[in-house]
Design an enzyme around this catalytic site. Structure first.
Site, PDB file in Angstrom:
ATOM      1  N   THR A   1      12.556  46.276  30.220  1.00 28.97           N
ATOM      2  CA  THR A   1      12.910  45.142  29.367  1.00 28.97           C
ATOM      3  C   THR A   1      13.783  45.547  28.178  1.00 28.97           C
ATOM      4  OG1 THR A   1      10.920  45.365  28.001  1.00 28.97           O
ATOM      5  CG2 THR A   1      10.773  43.942  29.953  1.00 28.97           C
TER       6      THR A   1
ATOM      7  N   TYR B   1     -11.893  50.744  36.023  1.00 30.62           N
ATOM      8  CA  TYR B   1     -11.008  50.316  37.105  1.00 30.62           C
ATOM      9  C   TYR B   1     -11.826  49.405  38.024  1.00 30.62           C
ATOM     10  CZ  TYR B   1      -7.098  51.164  40.386  1.00 30.62           C
ATOM     11  OH  TYR B   1      -5.995  51.045  41.204  1.00 30.62           O
TER      12      TYR B   1
END
Length: 506
Positions: free
Chosen positions: A253, A427
């Site tokens: 970005t 996770y």
């Protein structure tokens, strides 16, 4: 064993082959007219824009066929798979430009900036958050052919590579010379060094070697107007902020990374492992915290809840903690002495069998679906987050409960995968079985439900997968008042907002 031998372990790369490596493949998108396009929008390309790249050295291929584009940007995000098998895989008008030189990257960026054409940088596309999908159309800048090793300073243990080099090729090059990067993500053989840096990734031995942001010494980055800048390059500095970290994790970005200098390590030849069972996930987390806060930092410190202990190691009666280390024998033995002291009241397990199982399966894709009946309406995904030790047990309980509260969910579970003195990454795996037409709704609801919990707990919504499109709606809330700084950086470095629009909530 955790370095040299691990290269010989099996992992599933997929089906498409590019430069000797394979890229994700699943069901074709089907008839475009069957559903509304996934990312509807106005045509981003001026008439004849592809012709502006004719004759530019280093531009190897331009792909304009839209079905070929769909196949050429496909990633590993569960949402992409849902969309394409639901006949919603189309993008606004997009072309892929494959480049093999930095000068070509600069030329593409300059042309796109002048014409206000969006640019999405892409390489191996192993990302699981949609960070390299061209949602605004325009140009997909494929840098996979930038695969070279540019420099190696063995005395300083610094290597400089291009972003398209695959993880296993990179590691093999180093190991042939007696070194290792120590970065072993699950996507090891289907991801690139540039992708690791762009998404702020982590390898499975991060407790010993650090995350990718700890390894980066310097970068070359092409900005939105085609300007090439260099950041970092020193072991340490006090000359303003660390500009490397502006681009590490920026997901394309803020600029296009074209070279990366990284710290590497001598290849270890000594390893040890231990394994224990704990009566609760919270008790296992407490042991992990104590190990690290006593000053030990084993390469592997992974704790599995009962569901995952059963699926991964056939120990569903307990919460398995696997610890392994590699390196200097004196240091490894000292670490393992601390581990044994902390875990003296836990149940000792067969560390050789557990370590072997982990090594054999740690590169397999789709592990979150293991142990569950799959079918057309089955969806599985993973979610990694990070928080301080003080709140991790309640975050675990709340997130698993949130996953299981969504109608259609099979089961939520988790393991602790990366740990630090002040906190750790959990996770999570999410699995659901619903009607085929309800897959997207289930997927969106479960992610929204879980991220609401994480934001409420002031946890960080991603540890190493990045944000992309998947987490874009939650970035502003996650960063709080700091989000304004990110937006200001974007405005300064990419004033026309052509770089990877829609990602990171920008």
């Amino acid at each position: 064993m955790l370095s040299k031998e691990a290269l010989k372990r099996k992992y599933n790369r997929g089906d498409y082959t590019v430069g000797g490596h394979t890229i994700p493949k699943f069901a074709k998108a089907g008839a475009p007219e069957a559903r509304e396009p996934r990312f509807p929008g106005a045509t981003a390309l001026p008439t004849g824009f592809a012709d502006s790249f004719a004759g530019i050295a280093g531009i190897d291929e331009i792909i304009t066929d839209q079905q070929a584009v769909t196949e050429g940007v496909r990633d590993w995000w569960a949402d992409t798979m849902i969309a394409e098998t639901d006949h919603r895989g189309q993008y606004p008008e997009t072309l892929i430009v494959r480049v093999s030189t930095v000068a070509a990257v600069q030329a593409v960026m300059a042309a796109c900036n002048a014409a206000n054409v969006p640019v999405t940088t892409s390489a191996a596309r192993s990302n699981v958050t949609g960070s390299a999908l061209p949602t605004a159309g325009g140009v997909v800048l494929d840098v996979l052919s930038l695969q070279g090793v540019l420099d190696f300073d063995a005395d300083s243990q610094i290597i400089t590579v291009e972003p398209g080099i695959f993880g296993d090729v990179f590691e093999q090059w180093l190991q042939d010379r007696g070194f290792t990067a120590g970065n072993w993500p699950s996507s090891f053989g289907i991801s690139t060094v540039g992708g690791w840096v762009a998404c702020r990734g982590a390898g499975q031995l991060s407790t010993r070697y650090g995350k990718i942001e700890d390894m980066v010494v310097g970068l070359d980055v092409v900005l939105s107007d085609g300007t090439l800048v260099t950041t970092g390059g020193s072991p340490r500095a006090a000359v303003g902020p660390d500009l490397n970290q502006v681009f590490v994790g920026s997901e394309g970005t803020l600029g296009v990374i074209t070279s990366i200098s990284l710290r590497v390590h001598r290849l270890p030849d000594y390893t040890k492992a231990q394994a224990f069972g704990f009566p609760s996930f919270a008790a296992g987390l407490e042991a992990c915290r104590e190990i690290l806060q006593r000053g030990a930092n084993p390469a592997v410190l992974r704790l599995y809840d009962e569901l995952e202990s059963g699926v991964q190691f056939d120990h569903g009666e307990t919460n398995v903690l696997l610890i392994a280390d590699e390196g200097n024998p004196v240091m490894v033995d000292a670490v393992m002495t601390v581990v044994a002291e902390v875990c003296q009241d836990a149940v000792e397990l067969d560390q050789d069998a557990i370590l072997e199982r982990w090594l054999d399966t740690r590169y397999l894709t789709g592990k979150s679906a293991e142990g569950f009946k799959t079918g057309a309406g089955f969806v599985a995904d993973t979610l990694e987050m990070v928080a301080p030790w003080s709140v991790l047990p309640q975050v675990y309980e709340r997130v698993v409960k949130a996953i299981n509260s969504v109608p259609g969910t099979n089961a939520g579970s988790a393991h602790q995968s990366h740990a630090y003195v002040d906190g750790a990454c959990l996770y999570f795996s999410l699995r659901g079985t619903v009607e085929v037409d309800a897959r997207q709704g289930w997927y969106d609801q479960v992610w929204q439900t879980v991220n609401s919990v994480l934001i409420e707990e002031n946890a960080t919504i991603s540890h190493h997968h990045g944000c992309g499109l998947l987490r874009a709606p939650y970035v502003a809330n996650s960063l709080g008042t700091g989000f304004r700084v990110l937006k200001d950086l974007k405005q300064s470095l990419d004033p026309k907002s052509i770089l990877n629009p829609g990602k990171l909530g920008l």
